[in-house]
Design an enzyme around this catalytic site. Structure first.
Site, short mmCIF file in Angstrom:
data_model
loop_
_atom_site.label_atom_id
_atom_site.label_comp_id
_atom_site.label_asym_id
_atom_site.label_seq_id
_atom_site.Cartn_x
_atom_site.Cartn_y
_atom_site.Cartn_z
N SER A 177 0.87 -1.19 0.00
CA SER A 177 0.00 0.00 0.00
C SER A 177 0.90 1.23 0.00
O SER A 177 2.02 1.17 0.54
CB SER A 177 -0.86 0.01 1.26
OG SER A 177 -1.45 1.29 1.46
N TYR A 235 -0.93 -0.74 10.15
CA TYR A 235 -1.11 -1.09 8.73
C TYR A 235 0.11 -0.68 7.90
O TYR A 235 0.63 -1.45 7.08
CB TYR A 235 -2.38 -0.37 8.24
CG TYR A 235 -2.80 -0.67 6.83
CD1 TYR A 235 -3.60 -1.77 6.54
CD2 TYR A 235 -2.44 0.17 5.77
CE1 TYR A 235 -4.02 -2.03 5.25
CE2 TYR A 235 -2.85 -0.07 4.48
CZ TYR A 235 -3.64 -1.17 4.21
OH TYR A 235 -4.05 -1.42 2.93
N LYS A 244 2.64 -3.06 5.82
CA LYS A 244 2.79 -2.89 4.36
C LYS A 244 4.22 -2.52 3.98
O LYS A 244 4.69 -2.90 2.89
CB LYS A 244 1.79 -1.85 3.85
CG LYS A 244 0.32 -2.29 4.00
CD LYS A 244 0.01 -3.53 3.19
CE LYS A 244 -1.47 -3.86 3.18
NZ LYS A 244 -1.75 -5.08 2.40
P1 NAP Z 1 -11.62 -5.92 1.29
O1 NAP Z 1 -12.60 -5.42 0.31
O2 NAP Z 1 -11.84 -5.67 2.75
O3 NAP Z 1 -11.41 -7.51 1.06
C1 NAP Z 1 -10.50 -8.19 1.89
C2 NAP Z 1 -10.35 -9.62 1.39
O4 NAP Z 1 -9.38 -10.26 2.22
C3 NAP Z 1 -11.62 -10.43 1.50
O5 NAP Z 1 -11.66 -11.32 0.41
C4 NAP Z 1 -11.44 -11.20 2.80
O6 NAP Z 1 -12.10 -12.47 2.81
C5 NAP Z 1 -9.95 -11.43 2.80
N1 NAP Z 1 -9.39 -11.61 4.14
C6 NAP Z 1 -9.30 -10.70 5.14
N2 NAP Z 1 -8.68 -11.23 6.18
C7 NAP Z 1 -8.36 -12.50 5.85
C8 NAP Z 1 -7.68 -13.55 6.51
N3 NAP Z 1 -7.21 -13.43 7.76
N4 NAP Z 1 -7.51 -14.72 5.86
C9 NAP Z 1 -7.99 -14.88 4.61
N5 NAP Z 1 -8.62 -13.91 3.93
C10 NAP Z 1 -8.81 -12.73 4.55
O7 NAP Z 1 -10.16 -5.35 1.02
P2 NAP Z 1 -9.56 -4.68 -0.30
O8 NAP Z 1 -9.79 -3.23 -0.24
O9 NAP Z 1 -9.96 -5.44 -1.50
O10 NAP Z 1 -8.01 -4.90 -0.02
C11 NAP Z 1 -7.27 -5.98 -0.58
C12 NAP Z 1 -5.79 -5.75 -0.30
O11 NAP Z 1 -5.39 -4.51 -0.88
C13 NAP Z 1 -5.44 -5.68 1.18
O12 NAP Z 1 -4.19 -6.26 1.42
C14 NAP Z 1 -5.36 -4.18 1.43
O13 NAP Z 1 -4.56 -3.86 2.54
C15 NAP Z 1 -4.77 -3.71 0.12
N6 NAP Z 1 -5.01 -2.30 -0.18
C16 NAP Z 1 -6.28 -1.82 -0.32
C17 NAP Z 1 -6.47 -0.47 -0.60
C18 NAP Z 1 -7.84 0.13 -0.79
O14 NAP Z 1 -7.93 1.36 -0.90
N7 NAP Z 1 -8.91 -0.64 -0.84
C19 NAP Z 1 -5.36 0.37 -0.72
C20 NAP Z 1 -4.08 -0.15 -0.57
C21 NAP Z 1 -3.92 -1.50 -0.32
P3 NAP Z 1 -13.61 -12.65 3.39
O15 NAP Z 1 -14.45 -11.67 2.67
O16 NAP Z 1 -14.00 -14.03 3.08
O17 NAP Z 1 -13.51 -12.41 4.86
#
Ligand code: NAP
Length: 251
Positions: free
Chosen positions: A143, A156, A160
């Site tokens: 991130s 976080y 990251k």
């Molecule tokens: P999200 O919509 O909250 O989805 C999170 C996903 O991770 C879900 O599929 C969830 O599964 C799974 N998950 C969470 N904890 C888990 C665990 N302990 N074991 C297995 N699966 C787990 O998140 P997102 O925004 O798509 O983010 C995805 C990645 O991108 C993350 O690493 C996040 O830090 C990174 N990121 C996101 C953003 C942003 O702005 N959205 C920015 C920078 C980086 P379930 O639904 O089945 O629980």
């Protein structure tokens, strides 16, 4: 372009958000895709169905990325179903935001456990078949918070940033085996994770992003698809920033 035909990919946290978009994009490029999820079986099933409806092959894997032998068991299941493993995307992640002075130790530890230890375990499990094959693509989702920091995200951001150090070290360890290890560092992207941001934080973020908007999951998925593709074979240890110019970073 179907340049991932005969490739097998795993996307952790593929049930929603960025992981869902990555799974769909890799499948559209011809890969067989295994999607891991922890709680949302309904959402994971929809992703599997979408891939199959489009003519692809998908597999669902349930569990916590940072728990015991889960990642190794997933690898065994993938090898049994598809016979090989070429691409592993460590995408699953959480946030538990709080100013550091008020942050509970359990929120520090849980974010490090899932967002950093989960990536370590995923890399280690994926490497076994990849080393044997002398081919692999590991892509870790970091991130911009891990590159430039973010108020209220000490846990976080630390996790990251750790993902970046892990990515760069592992890239050096396995480059000679035909395995690339890269990171993608998204900025603010429209997913469930950012849907709960307070409106004041959201407005401030939109003002700070030179592109003037949050990114889409598909824009991040395209960066992952590139790093998984034959086009990126000489790129390793790199952090690809996808943030609309937010960090102003070139890492
Ligand atoms: P999200 O919509 O909250 O989805 C999170 C996903 O991770 C879900 O599929 C969830 O599964 C799974 N998950 C969470 N904890 C888990 C665990 N302990 N074991 C297995 N699966 C787990 O998140 P997102 O925004 O798509 O983010 C995805 C990645 O991108 C993350 O690493 C996040 O830090 C990174 N990121 C996101 C953003 C942003 O702005 N959205 C920015 C920078 C980086 P379930 O639904 O089945 O629980």
């Amino acid at each position: 372009m179907k340049d991932l035909l005969d490739r097998v990919a795993v996307v952790t946290g593929g049930s929603r958000g960025l992981g869902r978009a990555m799974a769909l994009r890799l499948a559209a490029k011809g890969a067989k895709v295994a999607i891991t999820y922890r709680d949302r079986e309904d959402e994971a099933r929809k992703v599997k169905e979408a891939i199959e409806t489009a003519g692809g092959e998908a597999l669902l894997l349930k569990g916590d990325v940072a728990e015991g032998d889960t990642a190794r068991q997933w690898v065994d299941q993938v090898l049994e179903a598809f016979g090989r493993l070429d691409i592993w995307v460590n995408n699953a992640g959480i946030r538990r935001d709080q100013l550091l002075l008020r942050m509970k130790r359990e929120d520090w530890e849980e974010v490090l456990r899932i967002n950093l230890t989960g990536v370590f375990l995923g890399c280690q499990a994926a490497l076994r078949p990849m080393v044997r094959q002398r081919f692999g693509r590991i892509i870790n989702i970091s991130s911009v918070a891990g590159l430039v920091g973010n108020e209220g995200q000490g846990n976080y951001s630390a996790a990251k940033a750790g993902v970046v150090g892990l990515t760069r070290s592992l890239a050096k360890e396995v480059a000679s085996r035909g395995i690339t290890v890269n990171a993608v560092a998204p900025g603010f992207i429209e997913t469930d994770m950012t849907a709960t941001l307070p409106s004041s934080v959201r407005e401030a973020a939109e003002k700070a992003i030179p592109a003037g908007r949050f990114g889409t999951p598909e824009e991040v998925a395209e960066a992952v698809a590139f790093l998984a593709s034959p086009l990126s074979g000489y790129i390793t240890g790199h952090v690809l920033v996808v943030d609309g110019g937010l960090s102003g970073a070139s890492f």
